[in-house]
Design a protein around this motif. Structure first.
Motif, PDB file in Angstrom:
ATOM      1  N   VAL A 189     -54.385  57.697  14.949  1.00  0.00           N
ATOM      2  CA  VAL A 189     -53.750  58.387  13.378  1.00  0.00           C
ATOM      3  C   VAL A 189     -53.607  60.214  12.817  1.00  0.00           C
ATOM      4  CG1 VAL A 189     -54.105  58.275  11.051  1.00  0.00           C
ATOM      5  CG2 VAL A 189     -54.639  56.056  12.386  1.00  0.00           C
ATOM      6  N   ARG A 190     -53.790  60.671  12.441  1.00  0.00           N
ATOM      7  CA  ARG A 190     -53.584  61.980  12.246  1.00  0.00           C
ATOM      8  C   ARG A 190     -53.090  62.038  10.418  1.00  0.00           C
ATOM      9  NH1 ARG A 190     -53.521  65.548  17.092  1.00  0.00           N
ATOM     10  NH2 ARG A 190     -53.337  64.550  18.958  1.00  0.00           N
ATOM     11  N   VAL A 191     -53.774  63.417   9.972  1.00  0.00           N
ATOM     12  CA  VAL A 191     -53.828  63.486   8.902  1.00  0.00           C
ATOM     13  C   VAL A 191     -53.770  64.525   8.836  1.00  0.00           C
ATOM     14  CG1 VAL A 191     -54.669  63.662   6.788  1.00  0.00           C
ATOM     15  CG2 VAL A 191     -55.151  61.222   8.542  1.00  0.00           C
ATOM     16  N   ASN A 192     -52.585  65.104   8.184  1.00  0.00           N
ATOM     17  CA  ASN A 192     -51.555  66.540   8.174  1.00  0.00           C
ATOM     18  C   ASN A 192     -52.193  66.864   8.803  1.00  0.00           C
ATOM     19  OD1 ASN A 192     -51.604  66.240   5.452  1.00  0.00           O
ATOM     20  ND2 ASN A 192     -52.651  67.762   4.741  1.00  0.00           N
ATOM     21  N   GLY A 193     -51.761  66.260  10.602  1.00  0.00           N
ATOM     22  CA  GLY A 193     -51.730  66.566  11.762  1.00  0.00           C
ATOM     23  C   GLY A 193     -53.051  66.962  12.219  1.00  0.00           C
ATOM     24  N   VAL A 194     -54.264  66.119  11.466  1.00  0.00           N
ATOM     25  CA  VAL A 194     -55.392  66.627  13.035  1.00  0.00           C
ATOM     26  C   VAL A 194     -55.984  64.907  12.476  1.00  0.00           C
ATOM     27  CG1 VAL A 194     -57.989  66.431  12.032  1.00  0.00           C
ATOM     28  CG2 VAL A 194     -56.252  68.552  11.109  1.00  0.00           C
ATOM     29  N   ARG A 195     -55.995  64.363  13.788  1.00  0.00           N
ATOM     30  CA  ARG A 195     -56.309  63.529  14.569  1.00  0.00           C
ATOM     31  C   ARG A 195     -58.183  62.986  13.933  1.00  0.00           C
ATOM     32  NH1 ARG A 195     -59.581  60.900  19.022  1.00  0.00           N
ATOM     33  NH2 ARG A 195     -60.388  63.731  19.950  1.00  0.00           N
ATOM     34  N   LEU A 196     -58.115  61.878  13.703  1.00  0.00           N
ATOM     35  CA  LEU A 196     -59.667  61.431  12.802  1.00  0.00           C
ATOM     36  C   LEU A 196     -60.347  61.377  14.356  1.00  0.00           C
ATOM     37  CD1 LEU A 196     -58.573  58.828  10.691  1.00  0.00           C
ATOM     38  CD2 LEU A 196     -58.335  60.466  10.684  1.00  0.00           C
ATOM     39  N   GLU A 197     -61.186  61.977  14.298  1.00  0.00           N
ATOM     40  CA  GLU A 197     -62.556  62.244  15.194  1.00  0.00           C
ATOM     41  C   GLU A 197     -63.332  61.171  15.020  1.00  0.00           C
ATOM     42  OE1 GLU A 197     -63.219  65.021  17.649  1.00  0.00           O
ATOM     43  OE2 GLU A 197     -61.362  65.485  16.448  1.00  0.00           O
ATOM     44  N   LEU A 198     -62.562  60.052  14.438  1.00  0.00           N
ATOM     45  CA  LEU A 198     -64.120  58.830  13.852  1.00  0.00           C
ATOM     46  C   LEU A 198     -63.241  58.782  12.802  1.00  0.00           C
ATOM     47  CD1 LEU A 198     -66.993  56.673  15.175  1.00  0.00           C
ATOM     48  CD2 LEU A 198     -67.433  57.922  13.206  1.00  0.00           C
ATOM     49  N   SER A 199     -63.261  56.891  12.673  1.00  0.00           N
ATOM     50  CA  SER A 199     -62.981  56.024  11.798  1.00  0.00           C
ATOM     51  C   SER A 199     -63.497  55.077  11.621  1.00  0.00           C
ATOM     52  CB  SER A 199     -61.445  56.042  12.172  1.00  0.00           C
ATOM     53  OG  SER A 199     -61.715  54.792  13.110  1.00  0.00           O
ATOM     54  N   ASP A 200     -63.568  54.821  10.032  1.00  0.00           N
ATOM     55  CA  ASP A 200     -64.083  53.292   9.692  1.00  0.00           C
ATOM     56  C   ASP A 200     -65.157  53.431   9.431  1.00  0.00           C
ATOM     57  OD1 ASP A 200     -61.867  50.888  10.691  1.00  0.00           O
ATOM     58  OD2 ASP A 200     -61.345  52.831   9.399  1.00  0.00           O
ATOM     59  N   VAL A 201     -66.293  53.770   8.846  1.00  0.00           N
ATOM     60  CA  VAL A 201     -67.313  54.271   8.646  1.00  0.00           C
ATOM     61  C   VAL A 201     -67.543  54.463   7.144  1.00  0.00           C
ATOM     62  CG1 VAL A 201     -69.910  55.667   8.485  1.00  0.00           C
ATOM     63  CG2 VAL A 201     -67.729  56.747  10.276  1.00  0.00           C
TER      64      VAL A 201
END
Length: 219
Positions: A189-201
């Motif tokens: 998953v990338r948002v505005n081209g930026v990969r999520l480093e960590l998700s679902d906290v």
């Protein structure tokens, strides 16, 4: 480049440091590829997509959700922070200190604590460090509060959107500041081209996903 967009928002007094810093960054290499090691275990296992994001302006589901052998990235486990709102959850991690400080200076803390359901694409300290010179400290000053509020608001969506609702599709999400974020789940998953480093906290009133680059507010 980032400064081309931020120059529409920053007061004139900040632009000298901003331009000079970006010139230095250009000569020394990219400033957006830095990855920070976070203190929570990352999982390599893929997770399936689920139902559409409520209230999304637009979404495109990739056929069959099968994207080929190159789709996998280092996605993360769900982390639960029981009895903590998004600000308390963020305050547990030193790497989010600058975001919390910025949210306080922007006058958004009470709003974020009282929100019933929000998503924060939370920038790490490293993301703020990409701003050159003393720009961050200047933004914290009362006279720059409106600009800082736009920057912080560009990372906050007024609904809870978990990783599985972003994977395997393309979705448009509108932030509380009116900025449109494009989430692309074709490869991780990338948002505005930026990969999520960590998700679902997960917090009591929403969810945090971690990014290592600032999103640019809509001017």
């Amino acid at each position: 480049m980032m400064w081309n967009k931020f120059q529409l928002l920053l007061p004139a007094g900040l632009m000298v440091a901003l331009v000079a810093g970006m010139m230095f960054a250009s000569s020394s290499g990219s400033v957006v590829e830095v990855e920070q090691e976070l203190p929570i275990r990352a999982a390599l296992e893929r997770r399936p997509s689920s139902q559409a994001v409520p209230g999304a302006l637009e979404e495109e589901i990739y056929p069959g959700g099968v994207l080929g052998p190159l789709e996998r990235e280092e996605d993360t486990d769900t982390v639960s922070t029981p009895d903590m709102d998004v600000i308390d959850a963020a305050s547990k991690f030193e790497k989010f200190g600058m975001f919390v400080k910025a949210a306080k200076a922007a006058g958004l803390i009470d709003e974020l604590r009282s929100a019933e359901s929000i998503t924060i694409f939370m920038p790490t300290n490293s993301a703020f460090a990409h701003l050159p010179g003393a720009v961050f400290e200047e933004l914290l000053k009362p006279e720059n509060r409106a600009t800082l509020r736009k920057i912080v608001s560009a990372h906050i969506v007024p609904e809870k959107v978990v990783w599985s609702e972003l994977f395997g599709r393309k979705t448009r999400l509108t932030t509380i500041g009116g900025t449109v974020l494009i989430a692309d789940g074709a490869k991780g998953v990338r948002v505005n081209g930026v990969r999520l480093e960590l998700s679902d906290v997960l917090a009591t009133n929403g969810v945090i996903h971690v990014v290592d680059q600032l999103f640019t507010p809509t001017a």
